[in-house]
Design a protein around this motif. Structure first.
Motif, PDB file in Angstrom:
ATOM      1  N   ARG A 107      33.358  42.970  43.985  1.00  0.00           N
ATOM      2  CA  ARG A 107      33.129  42.045  42.874  1.00  0.00           C
ATOM      3  C   ARG A 107      34.430  41.817  42.111  1.00  0.00           C
ATOM      4  NH1 ARG A 107      28.043  44.122  39.484  1.00  0.00           N
ATOM      5  NH2 ARG A 107      29.558  45.707  38.864  1.00  0.00           N
ATOM      6  N   THR A 108      34.433  40.806  41.288  1.00  0.00           N
ATOM      7  CA  THR A 108      35.608  40.545  40.458  1.00  0.00           C
ATOM      8  C   THR A 108      35.154  39.969  39.124  1.00  0.00           C
ATOM      9  OG1 THR A 108      37.797  39.492  40.415  1.00  0.00           O
ATOM     10  CG2 THR A 108      35.983  38.173  41.253  1.00  0.00           C
ATOM     11  N   LEU A 109      36.007  40.093  38.134  1.00  0.00           N
ATOM     12  CA  LEU A 109      35.724  39.577  36.799  1.00  0.00           C
ATOM     13  C   LEU A 109      36.309  38.185  36.682  1.00  0.00           C
ATOM     14  CD1 LEU A 109      34.317  41.187  34.486  1.00  0.00           C
ATOM     15  CD2 LEU A 109      36.555  41.403  33.431  1.00  0.00           C
ATOM     16  N   VAL A 110      35.549  37.240  36.159  1.00  0.00           N
ATOM     17  CA  VAL A 110      36.027  35.873  35.984  1.00  0.00           C
ATOM     18  C   VAL A 110      35.729  35.416  34.560  1.00  0.00           C
ATOM     19  CG1 VAL A 110      35.749  35.252  38.414  1.00  0.00           C
ATOM     20  CG2 VAL A 110      33.859  34.879  36.826  1.00  0.00           C
ATOM     21  N   GLU A 111      36.527  34.474  34.098  1.00  0.00           N
ATOM     22  CA  GLU A 111      36.302  33.885  32.772  1.00  0.00           C
ATOM     23  C   GLU A 111      36.029  32.399  32.947  1.00  0.00           C
ATOM     24  OE1 GLU A 111      38.609  33.270  28.503  1.00  0.00           O
ATOM     25  OE2 GLU A 111      39.177  34.928  29.821  1.00  0.00           O
ATOM     26  N   ILE A 112      34.850  31.967  32.531  1.00  0.00           N
ATOM     27  CA  ILE A 112      34.431  30.574  32.666  1.00  0.00           C
ATOM     28  C   ILE A 112      34.016  30.057  31.299  1.00  0.00           C
ATOM     29  CG2 ILE A 112      32.813  28.994  33.776  1.00  0.00           C
ATOM     30  CD1 ILE A 112      32.568  30.984  36.056  1.00  0.00           C
ATOM     31  N   ASN A 113      34.706  29.016  30.853  1.00  0.00           N
ATOM     32  CA  ASN A 113      34.421  28.419  29.537  1.00  0.00           C
ATOM     33  C   ASN A 113      34.484  29.456  28.419  1.00  0.00           C
ATOM     34  OD1 ASN A 113      33.960  25.904  30.787  1.00  0.00           O
ATOM     35  ND2 ASN A 113      31.810  26.404  31.145  1.00  0.00           N
ATOM     36  N   GLY A 114      35.473  30.341  28.519  1.00  0.00           N
ATOM     37  CA  GLY A 114      35.677  31.333  27.473  1.00  0.00           C
ATOM     38  C   GLY A 114      34.762  32.538  27.557  1.00  0.00           C
ATOM     39  N   LYS A 115      33.851  32.566  28.535  1.00  0.00           N
ATOM     40  CA  LYS A 115      32.927  33.691  28.667  1.00  0.00           C
ATOM     41  C   LYS A 115      33.264  34.500  29.909  1.00  0.00           C
ATOM     42  CE  LYS A 115      29.064  31.355  26.347  1.00  0.00           C
ATOM     43  NZ  LYS A 115      27.649  30.917  26.461  1.00  0.00           N
ATOM     44  N   VAL A 116      33.230  35.817  29.754  1.00  0.00           N
ATOM     45  CA  VAL A 116      33.551  36.712  30.862  1.00  0.00           C
ATOM     46  C   VAL A 116      32.273  37.097  31.598  1.00  0.00           C
ATOM     47  CG1 VAL A 116      34.506  38.961  31.486  1.00  0.00           C
ATOM     48  CG2 VAL A 116      35.572  37.633  29.671  1.00  0.00           C
ATOM     49  N   LYS A 117      32.311  37.026  32.916  1.00  0.00           N
ATOM     50  CA  LYS A 117      31.163  37.417  33.727  1.00  0.00           C
ATOM     51  C   LYS A 117      31.643  38.098  34.996  1.00  0.00           C
ATOM     52  CE  LYS A 117      29.195  34.511  36.454  1.00  0.00           C
ATOM     53  NZ  LYS A 117      28.419  33.407  37.090  1.00  0.00           N
ATOM     54  N   ILE A 118      30.762  38.877  35.576  1.00  0.00           N
ATOM     55  CA  ILE A 118      31.067  39.544  36.836  1.00  0.00           C
ATOM     56  C   ILE A 118      30.580  38.651  37.973  1.00  0.00           C
ATOM     57  CG2 ILE A 118      30.545  41.517  38.304  1.00  0.00           C
ATOM     58  CD1 ILE A 118      30.386  43.227  35.805  1.00  0.00           C
ATOM     59  N   GLN A 119      31.487  38.351  38.880  1.00  0.00           N
ATOM     60  CA  GLN A 119      31.174  37.492  40.023  1.00  0.00           C
ATOM     61  C   GLN A 119      30.915  38.367  41.243  1.00  0.00           C
ATOM     62  OE1 GLN A 119      33.465  33.677  40.975  1.00  0.00           O
ATOM     63  NE2 GLN A 119      34.353  35.119  42.423  1.00  0.00           N
ATOM     64  N   ASP A 120      29.747  38.193  41.850  1.00  0.00           N
ATOM     65  CA  ASP A 120      29.385  39.007  43.017  1.00  0.00           C
ATOM     66  C   ASP A 120      30.065  38.488  44.271  1.00  0.00           C
ATOM     67  OD1 ASP A 120      27.752  40.752  41.592  1.00  0.00           O
ATOM     68  OD2 ASP A 120      26.055  39.383  41.704  1.00  0.00           O
ATOM     69  N   LYS A 121      31.321  38.209  44.139  1.00  0.00           N
ATOM     70  CA  LYS A 121      32.124  37.729  45.246  1.00  0.00           C
ATOM     71  C   LYS A 121      33.573  38.018  44.904  1.00  0.00           C
ATOM     72  CE  LYS A 121      33.194  33.520  47.859  1.00  0.00           C
ATOM     73  NZ  LYS A 121      32.963  32.069  47.990  1.00  0.00           N
ATOM     74  N   PRO A 122      34.329  38.620  45.795  1.00  0.00           N
ATOM     75  CA  PRO A 122      35.722  38.941  45.485  1.00  0.00           C
ATOM     76  C   PRO A 122      36.604  37.704  45.486  1.00  0.00           C
ATOM     77  CG  PRO A 122      35.249  39.493  47.755  1.00  0.00           C
ATOM     78  CD  PRO A 122      33.955  39.037  47.156  1.00  0.00           C
ATOM     79  N   LYS A 123      37.881  37.891  45.247  1.00  0.00           N
ATOM     80  CA  LYS A 123      38.820  36.778  45.221  1.00  0.00           C
ATOM     81  C   LYS A 123      38.819  36.025  46.540  1.00  0.00           C
ATOM     82  CE  LYS A 123      43.646  35.650  44.222  1.00  0.00           C
ATOM     83  NZ  LYS A 123      44.986  36.171  43.862  1.00  0.00           N
ATOM     84  N   ASP A 173      30.975  26.606  48.562  1.00  0.00           N
ATOM     85  CA  ASP A 173      30.828  28.049  48.400  1.00  0.00           C
ATOM     86  C   ASP A 173      32.069  28.674  47.765  1.00  0.00           C
ATOM     87  OD1 ASP A 173      32.583  27.676  50.450  1.00  0.00           O
ATOM     88  OD2 ASP A 173      31.621  29.065  51.851  1.00  0.00           O
ATOM     89  N   ARG A 174      32.869  27.854  47.078  1.00  0.00           N
ATOM     90  CA  ARG A 174      34.022  28.393  46.371  1.00  0.00           C
ATOM     91  C   ARG A 174      33.556  29.340  45.268  1.00  0.00           C
ATOM     92  NH1 ARG A 174      35.577  22.885  47.104  1.00  0.00           N
ATOM     93  NH2 ARG A 174      37.612  22.603  48.102  1.00  0.00           N
ATOM     94  N   ALA A 175      34.441  30.234  44.857  1.00  0.00           N
ATOM     95  CA  ALA A 175      34.127  31.164  43.781  1.00  0.00           C
ATOM     96  C   ALA A 175      33.906  30.389  42.476  1.00  0.00           C
ATOM     97  CB  ALA A 175      35.262  32.174  43.603  1.00  0.00           C
ATOM     98  N   ASP A 176      33.068  30.933  41.599  1.00  0.00           N
ATOM     99  CA  ASP A 176      32.785  30.269  40.322  1.00  0.00           C
ATOM    100  C   ASP A 176      34.054  30.042  39.511  1.00  0.00           C
ATOM    101  OD1 ASP A 176      30.127  30.229  40.965  1.00  0.00           O
ATOM    102  OD2 ASP A 176      29.619  32.018  39.796  1.00  0.00           O
ATOM    103  N   SER A 177      34.957  31.015  39.567  1.00  0.00           N
ATOM    104  CA  SER A 177      36.208  30.883  38.812  1.00  0.00           C
ATOM    105  C   SER A 177      37.053  29.728  39.355  1.00  0.00           C
ATOM    106  CB  SER A 177      37.009  32.185  38.886  1.00  0.00           C
ATOM    107  OG  SER A 177      37.263  32.547  40.233  1.00  0.00           O
ATOM    108  N   THR A 178      37.040  29.542  40.680  1.00  0.00           N
ATOM    109  CA  THR A 178      37.781  28.436  41.287  1.00  0.00           C
ATOM    110  C   THR A 178      37.173  27.103  40.888  1.00  0.00           C
ATOM    111  OG1 THR A 178      38.375  29.835  43.177  1.00  0.00           O
ATOM    112  CG2 THR A 178      38.583  27.456  43.473  1.00  0.00           C
TER     113      THR A 178
END
Length: 356
Positions: free
Chosen positions: A221-237, A64-69
């Motif tokens: 929420r927080t903003l994350v960058e995955i594989n060069g693409k920016v997305k909004i993650q429905d989970k904070p840091k 359940d780690r954040a997508d950015s992690t």
């Protein structure tokens, strides 16, 4: 044949056959060693580091780690750790070998990245240890990565106001084509100052999470960058980053103006209405403060100044809650500028002793 006390404590006969007595004995000894340290079906001591990395990343993806992690761990595994250790067997791993890999990586990717890579390595070795493929966590034996701490810029209330004035001047000036600027970074700075929020929390904020009547905002929420693409993650840091903050009246007024003018569901969108990258915001911020006494001030410095000033007025615990920190020690260590003040009693004692 030999009697062997198995890993579950039960003594059992164990037998191996070979073309010669010596071969049978070698097979028997090997079998007993494997029985003494049972491994999982996934990993064994003869597995390669690549096999370990592959198996561990599967557990990361399923966590359940954040997508950015997850993306960060995968990148460091594939870019920093796996290439130099690809075909190394787990039984061949050693602390000196892992230490050498981290030290070589430091010259290429920098200490901050290597520090996170070491964290990944420790978790990976812990996974192998649980699977019986390692006897100890070799990652923990590697040298910890020290990062040289930069000198903090101590900002006062007047400094914060001066920085805001510079940002407003930039916002109200035309761009290189003589057009009106769309992104008002002074509005972002106002939200920083009024809430102490993180940059990616601010850029991910949507109008559904703002209550102008109650003068509150939900930072969930927080903003994350995955594989060069920016997305909004429905989970904070972190779970403790999920919080509701009270908004000062000047922030409410700013948000009201932006709400009337809004064309998207985001509070601080890019000129195209998409989530704004923090890198783009940083470039505009730096350009506004260039060749001024505040050219080294970043949004993070600004956030730390807010934490320091807030702690001075209402205490470190309140500052930690406002910033979304689980432990006040994190706030004190990384955000509140420490002032080493001698006790006030010393003034009277030293004055009485040494006054001419």
């Amino acid at each position: 044949m030999a009697y062997f006390r198995d890993w579950d404590g039960v003594t059992r006969p164990i037998q191996r056959v070979g073309k010669t007595g010596a071969e049978a004995e070698r097979r028997l000894i090997k079998a007993m060693k494997e029985r003494a340290t049972p491994s999982s079906d996934v990993l064994s001591r003869d597995s390669t580091f690549t096999a370990l990395a592959t198996a561990w990343l599967i557990t990361v993806d399923e966590s359940d780690r954040a997508d950015s992690t997850k993306a960060r761990y995968r990148d460091l595994t594939e870019r920093v750790l796996t290439p130099p250790l690809k075909e190394v067997r787990l039984r061949e791993l050693s602390v000196p070998l892992l230490d050498r890999v981290l030290q070589k990586a430091r010259s290429k990717v920098g200490p901050s990245t290597v520090k996170t890579a070491r964290t990944v390595l420790v978790q990976m070795c812990a996974y192998a240890l649980r699977k019986g493929a390692l006897d100890s966590n070799l990652g923990e034996g590697t040298e910890t990565v020290q990062i040289k701490k930069k000198a903090e810029t101590a900002l006062t209330v007047d400094d914060v106001k001066a920085i805001r004035a510079l940002l407003v001047a930039r916002d109200e000036s035309p761009d290189k084509q003589g057009r009106r600027r769309y992104t008002r970074i002074s509005d972002v700075a106002d939200f920083y100052a009024g809430t102490g929020a993180r940059t990616n929390e601010v850029l991910a904020l949507g109008w559904d999470w703002v209550d102008l009547d109650a003068k509150t905002a939900f930072l969930e929420r927080t903003l994350v960058e995955i594989n060069g693409k920016v997305k909004i993650q429905d989970k904070p840091k972190s779970d403790d980053s999920r919080r509701k903050v009270a908004l000062p009246q000047y922030v409410v007024d700013m948000l009201m103006r932006r709400r009337i003018q809004a064309t998207t569901g985001l509070v601080f969108p890019s000129s195209r209405g998409t989530p704004q990258q923090d890198g783009n915001l940083m470039r505009m911020w730096s350009a506004a403060l260039a060749k001024t006494p505040y050219e080294d001030v970043t949004p993070t410095t600004f956030r730390k100044a807010v934490a320091t000033l807030l702690a001075a007025e209402v205490g470190a615990e309140a500052a930690a809650s406002q910033l979304g920190h689980h432990d006040v020690s994190v706030t004190k260590k990384h955000y509140i500028r420490r002032e080493n003040l001698g006790p006030s009693e010393a003034r009277e004692v030293l004055g009485a002793l040494f006054a001419p």
